[in-house]
Write a protein that holds these residues in place. Structure first.
Motif, PDB file in Angstrom:
ATOM      1  N   GLU A  65      41.217  47.908  46.985  1.00 28.23           N
ATOM      2  CA  GLU A  65      39.759  47.660  47.361  1.00 28.23           C
ATOM      3  C   GLU A  65      38.986  47.276  45.614  1.00 28.23           C
ATOM      4  O   GLU A  65      38.355  46.562  45.357  1.00 28.23           O
ATOM      5  N   VAL A  66      39.363  48.345  44.952  1.00 27.14           N
ATOM      6  CA  VAL A  66      39.115  48.162  43.571  1.00 27.14           C
ATOM      7  C   VAL A  66      39.464  46.830  42.889  1.00 27.14           C
ATOM      8  O   VAL A  66      38.997  46.220  42.069  1.00 27.14           O
ATOM      9  N   HIS A  67      40.980  46.632  42.957  1.00 22.08           N
ATOM     10  CA  HIS A  67      41.462  45.251  42.416  1.00 22.08           C
ATOM     11  C   HIS A  67      40.667  44.371  43.139  1.00 22.08           C
ATOM     12  O   HIS A  67      40.292  43.172  42.511  1.00 22.08           O
ATOM     13  N   ARG A  68      40.315  44.133  44.422  1.00 24.40           N
ATOM     14  CA  ARG A  68      39.386  43.017  45.014  1.00 24.40           C
ATOM     15  C   ARG A  68      38.216  42.783  44.344  1.00 24.40           C
ATOM     16  O   ARG A  68      37.905  41.616  44.152  1.00 24.40           O
ATOM     17  N   GLN A  69      37.423  43.878  44.185  1.00 27.28           N
ATOM     18  CA  GLN A  69      36.228  43.947  43.814  1.00 27.28           C
ATOM     19  C   GLN A  69      35.906  43.239  42.258  1.00 27.28           C
ATOM     20  O   GLN A  69      35.219  42.587  41.976  1.00 27.28           O
ATOM     21  N   VAL A  70      36.947  43.938  41.519  1.00 20.85           N
ATOM     22  CA  VAL A  70      36.981  43.279  40.113  1.00 20.85           C
ATOM     23  C   VAL A  70      37.524  42.013  39.952  1.00 20.85           C
ATOM     24  O   VAL A  70      36.978  41.231  39.239  1.00 20.85           O
ATOM     25  N   ARG A  71      38.479  41.847  40.686  1.00 25.76           N
ATOM     26  CA  ARG A  71      39.056  40.166  40.733  1.00 25.76           C
ATOM     27  C   ARG A  71      38.063  39.275  41.295  1.00 25.76           C
ATOM     28  O   ARG A  71      37.722  38.122  40.449  1.00 25.76           O
ATOM     29  N   SER A  72      37.154  39.475  42.184  1.00 30.47           N
ATOM     30  CA  SER A  72      36.099  38.792  42.658  1.00 30.47           C
ATOM     31  C   SER A  72      35.098  38.600  41.477  1.00 30.47           C
ATOM     32  O   SER A  72      34.649  37.199  41.198  1.00 30.47           O
ATOM     33  N   TYR A  73      34.530  39.602  40.692  1.00 32.52           N
ATOM     34  CA  TYR A  73      33.567  39.403  39.702  1.00 32.52           C
ATOM     35  C   TYR A  73      34.253  38.591  38.326  1.00 32.52           C
ATOM     36  O   TYR A  73      33.711  37.731  38.178  1.00 32.52           O
ATOM     37  N   ILE A  74      35.527  38.829  37.963  1.00 28.99           N
ATOM     38  CA  ILE A  74      36.051  38.417  36.809  1.00 28.99           C
ATOM     39  C   ILE A  74      36.332  36.732  37.067  1.00 28.99           C
ATOM     40  O   ILE A  74      36.232  35.916  36.235  1.00 28.99           O
ATOM     41  N   ARG A  75      36.522  36.246  38.429  1.00 28.83           N
ATOM     42  CA  ARG A  75      36.647  34.713  38.603  1.00 28.83           C
ATOM     43  C   ARG A  75      35.387  33.943  38.436  1.00 28.83           C
ATOM     44  O   ARG A  75      35.263  32.850  38.049  1.00 28.83           O
ATOM     45  N   LYS A  76      34.438  34.805  38.394  1.00 33.19           N
ATOM     46  CA  LYS A  76      33.100  34.203  38.294  1.00 33.19           C
ATOM     47  C   LYS A  76      32.652  34.068  36.499  1.00 33.19           C
ATOM     48  O   LYS A  76      32.020  33.168  36.328  1.00 33.19           O
ATOM     49  N   ILE A  77      33.336  34.994  35.976  1.00 33.90           N
ATOM     50  CA  ILE A  77      32.939  34.843  34.202  1.00 33.90           C
ATOM     51  C   ILE A  77      34.013  34.307  33.626  1.00 33.90           C
ATOM     52  O   ILE A  77      33.999  34.019  32.247  1.00 33.90           O
ATOM     53  N   ALA A  78      35.252  34.221  34.189  1.00 31.59           N
ATOM     54  CA  ALA A  78      36.278  33.551  33.378  1.00 31.59           C
ATOM     55  C   ALA A  78      36.183  31.939  33.351  1.00 31.59           C
ATOM     56  O   ALA A  78      36.773  31.243  34.005  1.00 31.59           O
TER      57      ALA A  78
END
Length: 213
Positions: A119-132
């Motif tokens: 769940e930590v991986h999913r939430q971080v991944r979702s955010y990073i996709r917005k700023i990459a």
């Protein structure tokens, strides 16, 4: 005169009877039940402040960038299961076997730890996709990602945190490249980047569980 007195007495008795009936019919005012925690319902908040908890739901909402530990988002201590995939053909016995079902029950705590890391991986991944996006320095991208993982998993040395340095290999570099401190590489429009990061937690027996993608 006697008849008049009798009529007056009957009228008085009738009035008294009506008064008693009205008193009996008087309803008690209904009181609205108080909130379970004795507080008024709070409005939803986007800054991580507590909100009203209903039906055992979390009193927190995730922020952006994410900063609320996932443990607080799931107060029951049970983390999302995600998508289930059934076994097929010769491996279907893994679902029907009583022995396998019992083994899964005995491993429930370990599986729940893995789900927390996921769940930590999913939430971080979702955010990073917005700023990459093109123009972002890779050092900033990796530092933001790793800091988010530490925050959401409540990093505790070797017990919980990032599983390994973040890989953000570009173009012809297949994997396992990460920028060193001071690196000036910036993501360009035509770059192909492979982002590889992991989250890890360990149980009281120091067994380490890693979620990686």
């Amino acid at each position: 005169d006697d008849d008049d007195d009798a009529e007056d007495g009957a009228a008085a008795a009738g009035a008294e009877g009506e008064s008693k009936k009205k008193k009996k019919k008087k309803k008690k005012s209904k009181q609205k039940p108080a909130a379970a925690d004795g507080t008024a319902e709070a409005a939803a908040s986007s800054n991580g402040q507590p909100t009203a908890a209903a039906n055992g739901a979390s009193a927190y909402q995730q922020t952006e960038p994410p900063a609320i530990p996932v443990r607080l988002l799931f107060p029951s201590g049970k983390f999302p299961e995600g998508e289930w995939q059934s076994y097929k053909d010769d491996n279907l016995w893994r679902e029907t076997s009583a022995e396998k079902r019992e083994l899964e029950r005995l491993q429930a705590d370990m599986i729940n730890d893995v789900r927390q890391a996921a769940e930590v991986h999913r939430q971080v991944r979702s955010y990073i996709r917005k700023i990459a996006k093109p123009g972002i320095p890779l050092t900033h991208l990796c530092e933001t990602l790793e800091d988010s993982v530490r925050q959401l998993i409540e990093a505790r040395g070797l017990d919980a945190g990032i599983a390994f340095p973040t890989g953000c290999s570009l173009n012809w570099v297949a994997a396992h490249w990460t920028p060193n401190a001071g690196d000036k590489t910036v993501l360009q429009y035509d770059d192909v980047m492979k982002l590889d990061f992991g989250t890890q937690v360990s149980d009281p027996l120091k067994r380490v569980y890693v979620c990686n993608a």
